[in-house]
Design a protein around this motif. Structure first.
Motif, PDB file in Angstrom:
ATOM      1  N   GLY A 143      43.282  42.569  24.418  1.00 45.31           N
ATOM      2  CA  GLY A 143      44.506  42.565  23.621  1.00 45.31           C
ATOM      3  C   GLY A 143      44.645  41.278  22.833  1.00 45.31           C
ATOM      4  N   GLN A 144      45.858  40.808  22.728  1.00 48.59           N
ATOM      5  CA  GLN A 144      46.104  39.612  21.944  1.00 48.59           C
ATOM      6  C   GLN A 144      46.132  38.348  22.793  1.00 48.59           C
ATOM      7  OE1 GLN A 144      49.511  40.041  19.375  1.00 48.59           O
ATOM      8  NE2 GLN A 144      48.881  42.080  18.717  1.00 48.59           N
ATOM      9  N   GLN A 145      45.869  38.485  24.080  1.00 50.45           N
ATOM     10  CA  GLN A 145      45.928  37.294  24.926  1.00 50.45           C
ATOM     11  C   GLN A 145      44.611  36.534  24.863  1.00 50.45           C
ATOM     12  OE1 GLN A 145      46.898  39.261  28.527  1.00 50.45           O
ATOM     13  NE2 GLN A 145      44.822  39.858  28.999  1.00 50.45           N
ATOM     14  N   THR A 146      44.690  35.282  25.152  1.00 43.43           N
ATOM     15  CA  THR A 146      43.502  34.438  25.039  1.00 43.43           C
ATOM     16  C   THR A 146      42.961  34.047  26.390  1.00 43.43           C
ATOM     17  OG1 THR A 146      44.960  32.528  24.856  1.00 43.43           O
ATOM     18  CG2 THR A 146      44.161  33.505  22.809  1.00 43.43           C
ATOM     19  N   GLN A 147      43.251  34.828  27.403  1.00 44.19           N
ATOM     20  CA  GLN A 147      42.689  34.579  28.725  1.00 44.19           C
ATOM     21  C   GLN A 147      42.475  35.918  29.409  1.00 44.19           C
ATOM     22  OE1 GLN A 147      45.673  32.149  30.434  1.00 44.19           O
ATOM     23  NE2 GLN A 147      47.148  33.795  30.610  1.00 44.19           N
ATOM     24  N   PHE A 148      41.683  35.882  30.473  1.00 48.53           N
ATOM     25  CA  PHE A 148      41.356  37.138  31.124  1.00 48.53           C
ATOM     26  C   PHE A 148      40.906  36.873  32.540  1.00 48.53           C
ATOM     27  CE2 PHE A 148      40.969  41.559  30.441  1.00 48.53           C
ATOM     28  CZ  PHE A 148      39.935  42.033  31.222  1.00 48.53           C
ATOM     29  N   LYS A 149      41.179  37.821  33.443  1.00 52.66           N
ATOM     30  CA  LYS A 149      40.740  37.718  34.835  1.00 52.66           C
ATOM     31  C   LYS A 149      39.782  38.841  35.140  1.00 52.66           C
ATOM     32  CE  LYS A 149      45.168  36.108  36.534  1.00 52.66           C
ATOM     33  NZ  LYS A 149      46.361  36.545  37.221  1.00 52.66           N
ATOM     34  N   VAL A 150      38.731  38.510  35.851  1.00 52.04           N
ATOM     35  CA  VAL A 150      37.790  39.527  36.294  1.00 52.04           C
ATOM     36  C   VAL A 150      37.741  39.506  37.814  1.00 52.04           C
ATOM     37  CG1 VAL A 150      35.404  40.293  36.247  1.00 52.04           C
ATOM     38  CG2 VAL A 150      36.435  39.352  34.194  1.00 52.04           C
ATOM     39  N   LEU A 151      37.921  40.668  38.417  1.00 48.34           N
ATOM     40  CA  LEU A 151      38.048  40.701  39.871  1.00 48.34           C
ATOM     41  C   LEU A 151      36.789  41.195  40.575  1.00 48.34           C
ATOM     42  CD1 LEU A 151      41.645  42.137  39.939  1.00 48.34           C
ATOM     43  CD2 LEU A 151      40.940  39.802  40.349  1.00 48.34           C
ATOM     44  N   SER A 152      36.056  42.052  39.948  1.00 41.70           N
ATOM     45  CA  SER A 152      34.928  42.644  40.660  1.00 41.70           C
ATOM     46  C   SER A 152      33.676  41.820  40.423  1.00 41.70           C
ATOM     47  CB  SER A 152      34.710  44.074  40.185  1.00 41.70           C
ATOM     48  OG  SER A 152      34.494  44.078  38.799  1.00 41.70           O
ATOM     49  N   LEU A 153      33.392  40.983  41.362  1.00 37.46           N
ATOM     50  CA  LEU A 153      32.242  40.101  41.205  1.00 37.46           C
ATOM     51  C   LEU A 153      31.336  40.193  42.413  1.00 37.46           C
ATOM     52  CD1 LEU A 153      34.193  37.000  39.939  1.00 37.46           C
ATOM     53  CD2 LEU A 153      32.693  38.435  38.574  1.00 37.46           C
ATOM     54  N   TYR A 154      30.067  40.027  42.167  1.00 41.12           N
ATOM     55  CA  TYR A 154      29.121  39.997  43.275  1.00 41.12           C
ATOM     56  C   TYR A 154      28.842  38.553  43.656  1.00 41.12           C
ATOM     57  CZ  TYR A 154      28.286  44.855  42.067  1.00 41.12           C
ATOM     58  OH  TYR A 154      28.433  46.182  41.818  1.00 41.12           O
TER      59      TYR A 154
END
Lengths: 225, 611
Positions: B173-184
Motif C-alpha cells: 500500500g502507501q506505507q513505507t514499512q512492512f512486517k514479515v512473519l513467516s520466516l525459516y
C-alpha cells in the motif's frame, strides 16, 4: 483480445466499484436531512480523492479500449491537438503553477471543470450505444463515469461550502459543442469525435485528481502527506 | 552531384532513420527521451531533437543532450508541461543528408516511472511473548514529491531465502514499512522493494538487501499447526468411518424415503379373516373422507420393515390359528420413513429390477389398500395394491430360509433382497387378496415370471411361492371367497398387465374376476367361457350393501357356473385363483357369469349370489 476480456471487465468494474464503495462506506456519513451534522473536511477530501482517482482510472481504461478497437492506424492522435473544450479554462500546467494557486481558486477551477463535463458525459453515454459493435467495456464505464462525476460534483460543492462558505461564484464552465460530431454520418469523422472526447476526458480527469490530491495534502495534512 | 556519387561509391549514404524508443518521467516534473540511431551511412552523423508543444507553433530544440546520457534529451522542469502534448522529432544529419524520425506524441502525464525506493533497512524483531518477525523500512525515491501530494506512491516488497528460486511478493500500500512473519530460522533472506505512482508504471526493484535469521528463533506456530492438522485428520477419519458404517441409517434418518399412497380404511387383516362385511363397510363409508367410524375397523397399516419383524410376526402368527383375532393395530398413518421402495410408481420397475440389483432397501412398509373393489374392477393392475405385500411376509414365512423374506429375519439383517422379495410379497399378497381385483393375478404372474427368470433366486422364490400358496391355501376355509390357489404353482408365467373380467360377485360384495387370458392352458370344461372375454365389466351402480351392480350384457347368456374352476396349467396363476374362487362360492350355478364375451354381467345374477 478485448472481446475475450469482455466478461471480465464488468466484473473488474464491479470489484473496483465495491472497493470504492467500501472505502467510502468506512467514512462517517451524515444522515440525510440532518442539519447540524458535519462530516469533517478530512473525510470529505478523502472521499473526493477516492472518487477522482476512480474516475480517472475508468477514463483511462475507456480510452485505451477505444483506441485499441477503433483508432488503430487512423492517426487520430495527430489530430487531437488542442481540441478539448476545456482548454479555455486556464488550468495550471505543472506543479509549481499548481502550488502557487490559492486553494479557493483551485477549488473553483475544479468545480468548473467538473461542471463542464456534465453535458458531454451525458451525451457520451447515449452516443456510445450507437457505436458499431460497441463493447460493453466502454459503455459500462461511460455510464459509471457519468454517475461518479455527479457524486464528485456534489462532494466538491460540500467542500467548497466548508472551505470558504458564503462565496458562491457564478456557475462558469465551458460549453461543449461536440454533439453533432458524435452523430455525423461519416464513420471516420464520428470515430475521431469519440476519440477526441475520450482523450480530453482522460486528461481532465487526471487534472482533477491531481489538483484534489494536492489540495488534500495542503489543507488536511498541512503539506505533509 | 559528382561528389555525392563518389561518396555513394564509397558506400556512404545519408543516415538511416532514427527512432525514439522511450520517454520517461521519474517524478512528473521532468522527462527524458532516448532515441536509437539508424544507420549512420558511414559518416559521422549528428542527431538533433526538435519538438513543439500542443497549442504552440514554435519549434524548439532539445535543451539538454547530456544529462541523461548519449542519444537522449533531458527536459528540465522549466521545459516540462504536464497535460500537454509534445510532438518530438529526431533529425539525423550527416554529410550526405539528413533523415528525420517519425514524430512521437508524448504527454508527460502518462509516462511517469519513478526510481526505486531508497534506504531499505531490515531488522529482526523478537518481542517477548510474541512471534519474532522481520521488520523492513524504506523511503520513497528522492526525486518524487510525495509530501505535497503531487505524486502518490504505492509500494511492493518481495523476499526469499537466499537459495530459493521463487520470490514471495507482498503489496504494502502507501506505507513505507512492512512486517514479515513467516520466516525459516537459520536462513539468509533477500529483500527488495519497488514503487508505483498513482497513475503510472512500476519502478525497478531496489538493490537487494539481506538479513540472516538466527537459528534459535523459534517459530512456535508451526508446531501448533502441525498438531491441529493431525487432530483434524484424525477426526475426519473417524467421521468418514462412522459415515461409512452407519451411512445408510443416517441417510434414511435425514432423508426419509417418500411414502407411497395408501387407502385408509382398508384392512387386510379383516380380509383374511373373512370379516368382509366389516371391511367393506369400512370401505364403503358413506362420508368421504372416511369418518372415524370406519377407523375402528381400520387396521393400521402394516409396515413391513426389517426392524419391525417382531411386530409383524406376532400379529401374523396369531392370525394363523385364530381368525377372529384382530390384528394389532399399527400406526395407521405411519407411512413416513418408509415405503419409498414401494411407492406405486416404482413397483413395476421393481419387478424388473428385483434381480438386477437387489438393493438394501427396506421392504415396503406401507400397506396400501387396493382401491375399492367396487370401483376398480376393471382397472389394470394398480400398483397401489402393492401395499398388501406387507402381509405377505407372514406366509412364507417362517419356514423360509430364504433371505427374500424380511420378516423371518432378525431385524438387524436388512434383507439384501428386499426389493426382490417385495415383488414376491406383492405377488403373494395378491394371491391372498380377495377377488377384489384379479389384476393382482396379472401382476403376480408378471412378477413371478420375471423373478423366475432369475436363475439365482428363481428356485427359492418359487419354493417360497409354493409355501405361500400352501399357506394361503390353508386359509381358504373361511368362507370368504378369496382368490386362493388350491394348487401349488411352482411356475408362474408372466403375463402382461391386463384388464380383468368380472367373473362373479359373492354375497360379500367381492368380485371374482377372471383374468383376460390370451393363452389357453389346459382348461376344463367351462373354462372356455372364461377365455374368450376381453371385455370390461361396467359398473352401473353400487348398491347399499356394497354390492356392485354391473351393466348387463345382452349378449352373454350362459354364465359360467360357479363351479367352473378352470384348472389351468400353472402358468396362469390367475386362472387358478379364479378357479379357487369359483370353487369356494357356495351358490348354485346360475345363469350368472361371464357370457361368451365375458363383457357385461347380469346384475340379477349377483342378486342370486347374495341369497
Amino acid at each position: 483480445a478485448s472481446v475475450s476480456a469482455g466478461p471480465l471487465l464488468p466484473l473488474l468494474l464491479l470489484l473496483s466499484d465495491l472497493l470504492l464503495c467500501q472505502s467510502v462506506a468506512s467514512l462517517p456519513v451524515c444522515p440525510s436531512g440532518a442539519v447540524n451534522c458535519q462530516v469533517s473536511l478530512r473525510d470529505l477530501f478523502d472521499r473526493a480523492v477516492i472518487l477522482s482517482h476512480y474516475i480517472h482510472n475508468l477514463s483511462s481504461e475507456m480510452f485505451n479500449e477505444f483506441d485499441k478497437r477503433y483508432a488503430q492506424g487512423r492517426g487520430f492522435i495527430t489530430k487531437a491537438i488542442n481540441s478539448c473544450h476545456t482548454s479555455s479554462l486556464s488550468t495550471p500546467e505543472d506543479k509549481e503553477q499548481a502550488q502557487q494557486i490559492h486553494h479557493e481558486d483551485l477549488l473553483n477551477l475544479i468545480l468548473r471543470v467538473l461542471r463542464s463535463w456534465n453535458d458531454p458525459l451525458y451525451h457520451l453515454v447515449t452516443e456510445v450505444r450507437g457505436l458499431q459493435e460497441a463493447p460493453d467495456a466502454i459503455l459500462s464505464r461511460a455510464i459509471e463515469i457519468e454517475e461518479q462525476n455527479r457524486r464528485l460534483l456534489e462532494g466538491m460543492e460540500k467542500i467548497v461550502g466548508q472551505v470558504h462558505p458564503g462565496v458562491r461564484e457564478n456557475e462558469v464552465y465551458s460549453v461543449w459543442s461536440g454533439l453533432p460530431s458524435l452523430q455525423v454520418a461519416d464513420e471516420d469523422t464520428r470515430l475521431f469525435a469519440f476519440y477526441n472526447l475520450l482523450h480530453c476526458l482522460r486528461r481532465d480527469s487526471h487534472k482533477i485528481d491531481n489538483y484534489l490530491k494536492l489540495l488534500k495534502c495542503r489543507i488536511v495534512y498541512d503539506s505533509n502527506c | 552531384l559528382y561528389f555525392r556519387g563518389f561518396w555513394l561509391f564509397l558506400g556512404q549514404s545519408p543516415p538511416g532513420k532514427p527512432e525514439i524508443f522511450k520517454c520517461r518521467s521519474p517524478e512528473k516534473e521532468t522527462f527524458t527521451c532516448w532515441w536509437k540511431p539508424g544507420e549512420d551511412g558511414g559518416l559521422p552523423t549528428n542527431y538533433t531533437l526538435t519538438y513543439h508543444k500542443e497549442g504552440e507553433t514554435l519549434t524548439h530544440e532539445c535543451p539538454d543532450y547530456i544529462t541523461s546520457g548519449p542519444n537522449s534529451c533531458y527536459f528540465s522542469k522549466k521545459h516540462t508541461s504536464i497535460w500537454t502534448m509534445y510532438i518530438i522529432t529526431i533529425n539525423a544529419t550527416n554529410q550526405m543528408g539528413s533523415t528525420s524520425s517519425d514524430p512521437r506524441y508524448v504527454d508527460v502525464t502518462y509516462i511517469v516511472e519513478p526510481d526505486p525506493p531508497v534506504n531499505l533497512t531490515l531488522e529482526l524483531k523478537q518481542p517477548e511473548d510474541k512471534k519474532p518477525y522481520l521488520w523492513m523500512k524504506w523511503f520513497p525515491p528522492t526525486l518524487v514529491d510525495v509530501r505535497s501530494g503531487w505524486l502518490t506512491l504505492q509500494y511492493e516488497i518481495r523476499l526469499k531465502p537466499e537459495k530459493a528460486t521463487e520470490w514471495e511478493t507482498h503489496f504494502a500500500g502507501q506505507q513505507t514499512q512492512f512486517k514479515v512473519l513467516s520466516l525459516y530460522p537459520g536462513q539468509k533472506y533477500l529483500v527488495q522493494v519497488r514503487c508505483k505512482p498513482d497513475h503510472g508504471f512500476w519502478s525497478e526493484w531496489s538493490p537487494e538487501n539481506s538479513i540472516q535469521i538466527p537459528n534459535d528463533v523459534t517459530m512456535k506456530d508451526t508446531i501448533v499447526w502441525i498438531f491441529v492438522a493431525v487432530l483434524s485428520a484424525v477426526i475426519c477419519l473417524i467421521m468418514v468411518v462412522a459415515v461409512a458404517l452407519k451411512g445408510h441409517s443416517m441417510v434414511t434418518c435425514i432423508l426419509p424415503p417418500v411414502p407411497g399412497p395408501k387407502i385408509k380404511g382398508f384392512d387386510t387383516h379383516l380380509l383374511e379373516k373373512g370379516k368382509s362385511e366389516e371391511l367393506l363397510s369400512a370401505l364403503g363409508c358413506q362420508d368421504f373422507p372416511p369418518t372415524s367410524d370406519c377407523e375402528d375397523l381400520l387396521v393400521e397399516f402394516l409396515e413391513v420393515d426389517d426392524n419391525e419383524d417382531q411386530q409383524l410376526m406376532p400379529a401374523h402368527s396369531k392370525e394363523h390359528p385364530g381368525q377372529d383375532r384382530k390384528p394389532t393395530p399399527l400406526d395407521p398413518d405411519n407411512d413416513s420413513g418408509r415405503g419409498s421402495c414401494d411407492s406405486p410408481s416404482l413397483l413395476s420397475k421393481k419387478c424388473e429390477e428385483a434381480r438386477a440389483n437387489p438393493s438394501t432397501l427396506n421392504t415396503p412398509e406401507d400397506i396400501e389398500k387396493p382401491e375399492n373393489p367396487q370401483t376398480s374392477i376393471t382397472r389394470t393392475w394398480d400398483p397401489k395394491s402393492t401395499s398388501l405385500e406387507g402381509k405377505i411376509p407372514s406366509f412364507p414365512a417362517n419356514g423360509s430360509k430364504s433371505s427374500t423374506w424380511p420378516l423371518p429375519q432378525p431385524p438387524s439383517h436388512p434383507s439384501p433382497r428386499s426389493s426382490y422379495h417385495n415383488i414376491a410379497d406383492v405377488c403373494k399378497l395378491a394371491m391372498r387378496m380377495a377377488g377384489a381385483s384379479a389384476t393382482f393375478l396379472d401382476k403376480t404372474d408378471t412378477c413371478a415370471s420375471r423373478s423366475s427368470k432369475n436363475v439365482e433366486t428363481g428356485g427359492e422364490k418359487i419354493a417360497v411361492e409354493e409355501r405361500a400358496v400352501e399357506s394361503c391355501h390353508s386359509k381358504t376355509d373361511q368362507g370368504t371367497a378369496w382368490l386362493l390357489p388350491r394348487e401349488k404353482t411352482p411356475f408362474i408365467s408372466v403375463k402382461p398387465l391386463d384388464y380383468v373380467e368380472i367373473h362373479k360377485v359373492n354375497k360379500d360384495g367381492a368380485l371374482s374376476l377372471l383374468p383376460k387370458q390370451k393363452e389357453n392352458s389346459n382348461q376344463t370344461e367351462k373354462a372356455s367361457t372364461s377365455e374368450n372375454s376381453k371385455e370390461y365389466a361396467k359398473v352401473s351402480r353400487v348398491m347399499d350393501n356394497s354390492i356392485l351392480v354391473l351393466v348387463q350384457d345382452p349378449q352373454a347368456q350362459n354364465l359360467a357356473s360357479f363351479e367352473e374352476p378352470a384348472k389351468e396349467a400353472p402358468p396362469s396363476l390367475q386362472q387358478n385363483q379364479a378357479e379357487e374362487d369359483l370353487a369356494s362360492f357356495t351358490s348354485a350355478p346360475g345363469t350368472c357369469g361371464p357370457r361368451g364375451g365375458l363383457d357385461y354381467l347380469d346384475p340379477t345374477c349377483f342378486m342370486h349370489s347374495f341369497q
